[in-house]
Scaffold this motif. Sequence first.
Motif, PDB file in Angstrom:
ATOM      1  N   SER A  42       0.794  -1.224   0.000  1.00 41.11           N
ATOM      2  CA  SER A  42       0.000   0.000   0.000  1.00 41.11           C
ATOM      3  C   SER A  42       0.827   1.274   0.000  1.00 41.11           C
ATOM      4  O   SER A  42       0.284   2.363   0.042  1.00 41.11           O
ATOM      5  CB  SER A  42      -0.931   0.003   1.224  1.00 41.11           C
ATOM      6  N   TYR A  44       2.847   2.323  -2.407  1.00 43.61           N
ATOM      7  CA  TYR A  44       3.307   2.586  -3.762  1.00 43.61           C
ATOM      8  C   TYR A  44       3.059   4.011  -4.218  1.00 43.61           C
ATOM      9  O   TYR A  44       3.786   4.545  -5.018  1.00 43.61           O
ATOM     10  CB  TYR A  44       2.642   1.620  -4.749  1.00 43.61           C
ATOM     11  N   MET A  45       2.032   4.661  -3.728  1.00 45.16           N
ATOM     12  CA  MET A  45       1.665   5.973  -4.253  1.00 45.16           C
ATOM     13  C   MET A  45       2.487   7.115  -3.656  1.00 45.16           C
ATOM     14  O   MET A  45       2.421   8.223  -4.154  1.00 45.16           O
ATOM     15  CB  MET A  45       0.174   6.236  -4.023  1.00 45.16           C
ATOM     16  N   GLN A  52      -3.737   8.690 -10.003  1.00 45.64           N
ATOM     17  CA  GLN A  52      -4.284   7.392 -10.392  1.00 45.64           C
ATOM     18  C   GLN A  52      -3.453   6.792 -11.518  1.00 45.64           C
ATOM     19  O   GLN A  52      -3.025   7.493 -12.428  1.00 45.64           O
ATOM     20  CB  GLN A  52      -5.729   7.560 -10.855  1.00 45.64           C
ATOM     21  N   VAL A 107      -4.879  -3.685 -13.068  1.00 48.33           N
ATOM     22  CA  VAL A 107      -4.506  -3.067 -11.793  1.00 48.33           C
ATOM     23  C   VAL A 107      -4.858  -1.594 -11.867  1.00 48.33           C
ATOM     24  O   VAL A 107      -4.503  -0.910 -12.830  1.00 48.33           O
ATOM     25  CB  VAL A 107      -2.999  -3.246 -11.505  1.00 48.33           C
ATOM     26  N   LYS A 108      -5.536  -1.117 -10.829  1.00 47.84           N
ATOM     27  CA  LYS A 108      -5.871   0.297 -10.738  1.00 47.84           C
ATOM     28  C   LYS A 108      -5.359   0.799  -9.393  1.00 47.84           C
ATOM     29  O   LYS A 108      -5.757   0.287  -8.350  1.00 47.84           O
ATOM     30  CB  LYS A 108      -7.380   0.494 -10.840  1.00 47.84           C
ATOM     31  N   MET A 109      -4.481   1.792  -9.422  1.00 43.81           N
ATOM     32  CA  MET A 109      -3.909   2.340  -8.199  1.00 43.81           C
ATOM     33  C   MET A 109      -4.355   3.781  -8.036  1.00 43.81           C
ATOM     34  O   MET A 109      -4.176   4.595  -8.948  1.00 43.81           O
ATOM     35  CB  MET A 109      -2.391   2.256  -8.262  1.00 43.81           C
ATOM     36  N   LYS A 111      -4.366   7.192  -5.439  1.00 44.87           N
ATOM     37  CA  LYS A 111      -3.727   7.832  -4.294  1.00 44.87           C
ATOM     38  C   LYS A 111      -4.801   8.287  -3.309  1.00 44.87           C
ATOM     39  O   LYS A 111      -5.798   8.892  -3.695  1.00 44.87           O
ATOM     40  CB  LYS A 111      -2.916   9.043  -4.748  1.00 44.87           C
TER      41      LYS A 111
END
Length: 113
Positions: A42, A44-45, A52, A107-109, A111
């Motif tokens: 978690s 990574y952002m 995003q 994969v969708k990340m 912030k």
Amino acid sequence: MKSLKLFVLALALFTINVSAANLNPVKPTDELRFEIVDLIGSNYMTEMEADQYNADVLFTVTADKELIVLSVDSNSDQLESYLKAKLNYKKVNHRPSKHGEIYLLPVKMIKDL
């Protein structure tokens, strides 16, 4: 004439190989997906610039239960490197149903603000 026959033979072999290499990736199971999310983590952002990111991760699982990342399709080189570093050659508890099965995981990340 001999070179024409050789060219036709090579073209036929190439066509057969291309059709045999047709990939039909499958969706990973929920258990495998949760394991991959845990591997990504978690934090990574904090290093990323945008709010995003989206990526499509193409991977396989070996008989030794190791993830092998085949490709990461994303607009961000930084995200591609991050996902490859976090996932490639990591152990999971999933045994593939077929040898050489290819998985596609979107994969969708996002912030947290």
